[in-house]
Design a protein around this motif. Structure first.
Motif, PDB file in Angstrom:
ATOM      1  N   ASP A 114       0.693  -1.048  -0.071  1.00  0.00           N
ATOM      2  CA  ASP A 114       0.234   0.582   0.296  1.00  0.00           C
ATOM      3  C   ASP A 114       1.021   1.442  -0.237  1.00  0.00           C
ATOM      4  O   ASP A 114       0.942   1.598  -0.854  1.00  0.00           O
ATOM      5  CB  ASP A 114      -1.279   0.286   1.000  1.00  0.00           C
ATOM      6  N   VAL A 115       1.790   0.984   0.524  1.00  0.00           N
ATOM      7  CA  VAL A 115       2.886   2.451   0.697  1.00  0.00           C
ATOM      8  C   VAL A 115       3.650   2.452  -1.082  1.00  0.00           C
ATOM      9  O   VAL A 115       3.513   3.668  -1.076  1.00  0.00           O
ATOM     10  CB  VAL A 115       3.684   1.860   2.198  1.00  0.00           C
ATOM     11  N   ALA A 116       3.674   1.824  -1.012  1.00  0.00           N
ATOM     12  CA  ALA A 116       4.723   1.581  -2.746  1.00  0.00           C
ATOM     13  C   ALA A 116       3.345   2.255  -3.506  1.00  0.00           C
ATOM     14  O   ALA A 116       4.112   3.065  -4.288  1.00  0.00           O
ATOM     15  CB  ALA A 116       5.453   0.536  -3.088  1.00  0.00           C
ATOM     16  N   ALA A 117       2.000   2.084  -3.583  1.00  0.00           N
ATOM     17  CA  ALA A 117       1.773   2.380  -4.835  1.00  0.00           C
ATOM     18  C   ALA A 117       0.777   3.891  -4.174  1.00  0.00           C
ATOM     19  O   ALA A 117       0.784   4.592  -4.704  1.00  0.00           O
ATOM     20  CB  ALA A 117      -0.113   0.782  -4.190  1.00  0.00           C
ATOM     21  N   ALA A 118       0.627   3.812  -3.254  1.00  0.00           N
ATOM     22  CA  ALA A 118       0.958   5.106  -2.793  1.00  0.00           C
ATOM     23  C   ALA A 118       1.668   6.516  -2.858  1.00  0.00           C
ATOM     24  O   ALA A 118       1.414   7.164  -3.594  1.00  0.00           O
ATOM     25  CB  ALA A 118       0.401   5.600  -1.564  1.00  0.00           C
ATOM     26  N   ALA A 119       3.190   5.457  -3.102  1.00  0.00           N
ATOM     27  CA  ALA A 119       4.482   7.115  -3.284  1.00  0.00           C
ATOM     28  C   ALA A 119       4.516   6.869  -4.866  1.00  0.00           C
ATOM     29  O   ALA A 119       4.894   8.050  -5.215  1.00  0.00           O
ATOM     30  CB  ALA A 119       5.747   5.853  -2.414  1.00  0.00           C
ATOM     31  N   TYR A 120       4.158   5.695  -5.716  1.00  0.00           N
ATOM     32  CA  TYR A 120       3.829   5.771  -6.879  1.00  0.00           C
ATOM     33  C   TYR A 120       2.867   6.552  -7.416  1.00  0.00           C
ATOM     34  O   TYR A 120       3.380   7.632  -8.767  1.00  0.00           O
ATOM     35  CB  TYR A 120       4.049   4.603  -7.783  1.00  0.00           C
ATOM     36  N   VAL A 121       1.914   6.989  -6.530  1.00  0.00           N
ATOM     37  CA  VAL A 121       0.744   8.220  -7.182  1.00  0.00           C
ATOM     38  C   VAL A 121       1.268   9.066  -6.611  1.00  0.00           C
ATOM     39  O   VAL A 121       1.365  10.575  -7.634  1.00  0.00           O
ATOM     40  CB  VAL A 121      -0.573   7.474  -7.125  1.00  0.00           C
ATOM     41  N   LEU A 122       1.491   9.065  -5.561  1.00  0.00           N
ATOM     42  CA  LEU A 122       2.141  11.137  -4.983  1.00  0.00           C
ATOM     43  C   LEU A 122       3.132  11.669  -4.920  1.00  0.00           C
ATOM     44  O   LEU A 122       3.676  12.481  -5.299  1.00  0.00           O
ATOM     45  CB  LEU A 122       1.765  11.120  -3.636  1.00  0.00           C
ATOM     46  N   ARG A 123       3.914  10.656  -5.787  1.00  0.00           N
ATOM     47  CA  ARG A 123       5.972  10.630  -6.227  1.00  0.00           C
ATOM     48  C   ARG A 123       6.304  11.987  -5.124  1.00  0.00           C
ATOM     49  O   ARG A 123       6.737  12.993  -5.397  1.00  0.00           O
ATOM     50  CB  ARG A 123       5.795  11.468  -7.455  1.00  0.00           C
ATOM     51  N   PRO A 124       6.189  11.628  -3.610  1.00  0.00           N
ATOM     52  CA  PRO A 124       7.302  12.538  -2.323  1.00  0.00           C
ATOM     53  C   PRO A 124       8.611  12.083  -2.746  1.00  0.00           C
ATOM     54  O   PRO A 124       9.462  10.955  -3.883  1.00  0.00           O
ATOM     55  CB  PRO A 124       6.653  11.829  -1.164  1.00  0.00           C
ATOM     56  N   ALA A 125       9.105  12.744  -2.115  1.00  0.00           N
ATOM     57  CA  ALA A 125      10.681  12.702  -1.983  1.00  0.00           C
ATOM     58  C   ALA A 125      10.850  11.486  -1.703  1.00  0.00           C
ATOM     59  O   ALA A 125      10.852  10.854  -0.726  1.00  0.00           O
ATOM     60  CB  ALA A 125      10.833  14.416  -1.231  1.00  0.00           C
ATOM     61  N   GLY A 126      11.946  10.699  -2.164  1.00  0.00           N
ATOM     62  CA  GLY A 126      11.771   9.264  -2.367  1.00  0.00           C
ATOM     63  C   GLY A 126      11.306   7.975  -2.745  1.00  0.00           C
ATOM     64  O   GLY A 126      11.445   7.204  -1.477  1.00  0.00           O
ATOM     65  N   TRP A 127      10.095   8.685  -3.529  1.00  0.00           N
ATOM     66  CA  TRP A 127       9.365   7.624  -3.518  1.00  0.00           C
ATOM     67  C   TRP A 127      10.101   6.271  -4.350  1.00  0.00           C
ATOM     68  O   TRP A 127       9.459   4.882  -4.399  1.00  0.00           O
ATOM     69  CB  TRP A 127       8.313   8.155  -5.154  1.00  0.00           C
ATOM     70  N   VAL A 128      10.943   6.734  -4.935  1.00  0.00           N
ATOM     71  CA  VAL A 128      11.906   4.905  -6.329  1.00  0.00           C
ATOM     72  C   VAL A 128      12.209   4.789  -4.786  1.00  0.00           C
ATOM     73  O   VAL A 128      11.941   3.049  -5.078  1.00  0.00           O
ATOM     74  CB  VAL A 128      12.781   5.372  -7.049  1.00  0.00           C
ATOM     75  N   LYS A 129      13.148   4.431  -3.445  1.00  0.00           N
ATOM     76  CA  LYS A 129      13.473   3.893  -2.838  1.00  0.00           C
ATOM     77  C   LYS A 129      12.088   3.019  -2.144  1.00  0.00           C
ATOM     78  O   LYS A 129      12.685   1.967  -1.606  1.00  0.00           O
ATOM     79  CB  LYS A 129      14.310   5.048  -1.600  1.00  0.00           C
ATOM     80  N   LEU A 130      11.350   3.878  -1.873  1.00  0.00           N
ATOM     81  CA  LEU A 130       9.998   3.450  -1.437  1.00  0.00           C
ATOM     82  C   LEU A 130       9.147   2.174  -2.220  1.00  0.00           C
ATOM     83  O   LEU A 130       9.179   1.536  -1.394  1.00  0.00           O
ATOM     84  CB  LEU A 130       8.920   4.850  -0.535  1.00  0.00           C
ATOM     85  N   LEU A 131       9.517   2.620  -3.049  1.00  0.00           N
ATOM     86  CA  LEU A 131       9.101   1.903  -4.203  1.00  0.00           C
ATOM     87  C   LEU A 131      10.147   0.396  -3.960  1.00  0.00           C
ATOM     88  O   LEU A 131       9.541  -1.005  -4.286  1.00  0.00           O
ATOM     89  CB  LEU A 131       9.152   1.874  -5.400  1.00  0.00           C
ATOM     90  N   ALA A 132      11.351   0.558  -4.043  1.00  0.00           N
ATOM     91  CA  ALA A 132      12.327  -0.029  -4.224  1.00  0.00           C
ATOM     92  C   ALA A 132      11.681  -1.651  -2.726  1.00  0.00           C
ATOM     93  O   ALA A 132      12.248  -2.483  -2.968  1.00  0.00           O
ATOM     94  CB  ALA A 132      13.284  -0.021  -4.102  1.00  0.00           C
TER      95      ALA A 132
END
Length: 453
Positions: A114-132
């Motif tokens: 859920d965190v990775a999906a929300a980060a992919y949509v919102l694109r906050p700073a460091g979202w790529v790391k969150l996805l990884a």
């Protein structure tokens, strides 16, 4: 108002350009992203949607995620404005998670996917790391689930292996017992086979003895036939001798008969002279009757069956039957079952007979002709209790004699010249009675005449 939005979009695009994924989205994250977009899809107007997604505006979230998943993922990645609108809907539905992500401190208890999906949509700073990190966490979770499944599968396979070994042992023991039983059965069959072979040998010996006896019987029969033929020839010779003796006796009888004929002629002359003297003494008139007058024939001016047949009437015209029955001393012979099975075959035999005889009785009363109805006695299961109607003679053929033969006998019994009419559709009957001088007519002709009675 439009300018700040454009500036924000430019800034976001710049941030996106800085942080770029170097690998595809993990499958679990991608499915969650598609689900978020599908849920937020319904809160947007048609004009707010990208052109390629407007055809799915009326779909339910489930159908939208199923049929438009790839299109929504592509629009989310390539259309920053659409991604911003989906992010706004996400902030409204999940404000705490959105705020934590934008603050750079995602909740520790939240699902990494859920965190990775929300980060992919919102694109906050460091979202790529969150996805990884979410991908690694998902992989670890998948690995743990795979390990658990492997352990469960190993346990299940171990149990199945133990069961298979036990079953194999029991099956082996059963096969051994079956093998022992088969061996015993084979030994028993071998004994029976040897016994059967001995029986066959004894049968073959008996067959040879039977053939020898049969040959002896044939030879004896041939000898007897030869003796019988010799006896036949001897008897024929004796028969020839007897015939010669009979012929000699006949010649002697003829010679003796000539003497007797002479004596008889002398006696006849004496009787004739005495009869002449008696006629003169009694003054008897000459006789008006002659032997030819006793023969029943058609006199001049009277019609015969052939005269009736020569008239221009159809063979099925009832008037033809009336003219035939109007002849003097006419005799109508009816093939009973031939008529009834032509006119009313659906009735039982008893009712067929009664119906025909009733009509013939009325016809006899009208015409005064002699009538005889013949039925085949072979079809009778028991004697028929039948009172013949007035004016109709009823006959059944005897055992071994058909009704056709009885009809031919009746026609031959009539004197030559008497009008005899035979009703039958049977061609053999018609030809036979025609040779005897009778007039055959079809059964349909009588049926038509009876319908007028």
């Amino acid at each position: 108002m439009e300018q700040p939005a454009g500036g924000a979009a430019s800034a976001e695009a710049a941030d996106d350009a800085v942080e770029v994924l170097d690998r595809p989205l993990p499958e679990g994250v991608r499915r969650r992203v598609v689900a978020l977009v599908s849920d937020a899809f319904g809160g947007l107007t048609v004009t707010e949607l990208p052109a390629q997604l407007r055809q799915y505006a009326r779909f339910t979230p489930t159908r939208r995620a199923k049929f438009a998943g790839n299109a929504m993922a592509a629009a989310l990645e390539g259309d920053a404005a659409f991604r911003r609108r989906i992010g706004e809907r996400l902030r409204e539905t999940q404000p705490e998670l959105s705020a934590a992500l934008e603050a750079g401190s995602p909740p520790a208890a939240a699902d990494p996917v859920d965190v990775a999906a929300a980060a992919y949509v919102l694109r906050p700073a460091g979202w790529v790391k969150l996805l990884a990190a979410a991908g690694e966490e998902a992989q670890r979770a998948d690995a743990e689930r795979a390990d658990d499944e492997i352990r469960r599968e190993l346990g299940r396979l171990s149990e199945e292996l133990a069961q298979a070994r036990a079953q194999t042992r029991s099956e082996t023991e059963r096969l051994r017992s079956d093998l022992d039983a088969a061996r015993k059965e084979a030994e028993s069959l071998q004994r029976k086979l040897r016994s059967a072979a001995n029986e066959v040998k004894r049968g073959e010996a008996a067959l040879r003895r039977g053939r020898a006896e049969s040959d002896a019987v044939r030879a004896e029969a041939a000898a007897q036939v030869s003796a019988a033929e010799s006896e036949t020839r001897r008897l024929r010779a004796r028969l020839g001798e007897a015939e010669a003796s009979v012929e000699a006796g006949r010649r002697a009888a003829r010679e003796g008969r000539s003497v007797e004929d002479m004596r008889l002629r002398l006696l006849l002359d004496t009787v004739l002279e005495a009869a002449g003297g008696l006629r003169r003494e009694l003054a008897l008139p000459p006789s008006s009757m002659r032997p030819a007058d006793t023969v029943d024939a058609v006199e001049p001016g009277r019609m015969s069956p052939k005269d009736i047949a020569a008239r221009a009437l159809s063979d099925t015209d009832p008037a033809l039957l009336d003219q035939l029955l109007a002849l003097p001393q006419a005799h109508l012979i009816v093939d009973g079952y031939n008529v009834t099975k032509t006119g009313y075959p659906q009735l039982p035999l008893e009712k067929q007979r009664l119906r025909l005889l009733g009509g013939l009785s009325m016809l006899a009363a009208q015409t005064g002709a002699e009538m005889t109805c013949v039925f085949d006695g072979a079809e009778l299961a028991a004697p028929v209790l039948l009172a013949p109607p007035r004016g109709v003679r009823v006959l059944f053929s005897r055992a071994g004699v058909t009704a056709d033969e009885l009809i031919r006998q009746l026609a031959r019994a009539e004197p030559s010249g008497r009008p005899v009419v035979v009703v039958s559709t049977d061609r053999e009957v018609a030809d036979g009675v025609a040779k005897a001088g009778a007039r055959p007519v079809a059964s349909l002709l009588l049926l038509k005449r009876l319908s007028r009675v």
